[in-house]
Design a protein around this motif. Structure first.
Motif, PDB file in Angstrom:
ATOM      1  N   PRO A 115       0.838  -1.208   0.000  1.00 34.38           N
ATOM      2  CA  PRO A 115       0.000   0.000   0.000  1.00 34.38           C
ATOM      3  C   PRO A 115       0.874   1.260   0.000  1.00 34.38           C
ATOM      4  CG  PRO A 115      -0.768  -1.569   1.655  1.00 34.38           C
ATOM      5  CD  PRO A 115       0.515  -2.099   1.115  1.00 34.38           C
ATOM      6  N   GLY A 116       0.483   2.221  -0.801  1.00 34.57           N
ATOM      7  CA  GLY A 116       1.209   3.489  -0.861  1.00 34.57           C
ATOM      8  C   GLY A 116       2.191   3.548  -2.018  1.00 34.57           C
ATOM      9  N   THR A 117       2.523   2.439  -2.628  1.00 35.70           N
ATOM     10  CA  THR A 117       3.435   2.438  -3.785  1.00 35.70           C
ATOM     11  C   THR A 117       2.784   1.646  -4.914  1.00 35.70           C
ATOM     12  OG1 THR A 117       4.582   0.592  -2.727  1.00 35.70           O
ATOM     13  CG2 THR A 117       5.658   2.725  -2.648  1.00 35.70           C
ATOM     14  N   TYR A 118       1.751   2.197  -5.480  1.00 35.87           N
ATOM     15  CA  TYR A 118       1.042   1.545  -6.577  1.00 35.87           C
ATOM     16  C   TYR A 118       1.489   2.152  -7.897  1.00 35.87           C
ATOM     17  CZ  TYR A 118      -2.319  -0.582  -3.335  1.00 35.87           C
ATOM     18  OH  TYR A 118      -2.910  -1.315  -2.349  1.00 35.87           O
ATOM     19  N   SER A 119       1.602   1.289  -8.910  1.00 34.67           N
ATOM     20  CA  SER A 119       1.868   1.771 -10.269  1.00 34.67           C
ATOM     21  C   SER A 119       0.529   2.108 -10.915  1.00 34.67           C
ATOM     22  CB  SER A 119       2.615   0.701 -11.061  1.00 34.67           C
ATOM     23  OG  SER A 119       1.817  -0.459 -11.156  1.00 34.67           O
TER      24      SER A 119
END
Length: 181
Positions: free
Chosen positions: A79-83
């Motif tokens: 969570p928080g680093t989505y492409s």
């Protein structure tokens, strides 16, 4: 010599011929288990031409411990680093399709030669087991049985009287321990 006991015939009357068994002659059986009608070609299933299951290709579950890799097992975004959603979908599709087709290509190129090699290997293994290993083990067991009988006779002949005599001589020894303070 059709074998077996006929109606009203006693077992003692059949003892004159060692080739007759209760269930019938081994070449012409007279019981239902060994009947020629039950061994006709219609009821015999050939294991080389049997139907194979194209849906469940691992019915005995021998590959349950093999690496079963899905996209989610390899690539995961916390969570928080989505492409971008499109990149994620394209990556999923690329991974899945590549894994699927490379596996199919490898099995098409290498699967049949490996099946041939494994078939030869297991045929040789079966041949050696049937014609070499089992007869050697049976021969060893027969020979070791003779050795064990001779060894047992020697022990009972020489050691048993010696130890029996020593036991009788030493049986009258009494030891008492007292603790002095």
């Amino acid at each position: 010599m059709t074998g077996g006991l006929k109606d009203g015939e006693k077992e003692e009357e059949c003892l004159h011929s060692p080739f007759i068994r209760k269930q019938g002659n081994i070449y012409k059986p007279n019981n239902k288990d060994m009947d020629n009608d039950s061994m006709n070609e219609k009821t015999m299933d050939d294991i080389h031409t049997k139907e194979i299951d194209l849906v469940n290709r691992d019915p005995k579950r021998i590959n349950d411990d093999v690496v079963k890799v899905d996209f989610e097992d390899i690539i995961a975004e916390p969570p928080g680093t989505y492409s971008f959603d499109g990149v994620w979908k394209a990556s999923f599709t690329t991974f899945t399709v590549t894994k699927y087709w490379v596996y199919r290509l490898l099995t098409a190129l290498v699967g049949i030669p490996l099946a041939l090699i494994w078939g030869i290997f297991f045929a040789i293994l079966s041949f050696l087991h049937i014609w070499a290993v089992v007869p050697c083990v049976k021969s060893y067991l027969i020979e070791i049985h003779c050795v064990s009988r001779v060894y047992s006779i020697c022990v009972h002949t020489f050691c048993d009287p010696l130890f029996e005599a020593m036991g009788k001589c030493l049986s009258s020894i009494r030891i008492s321990a007292t603790k002095e303070v």
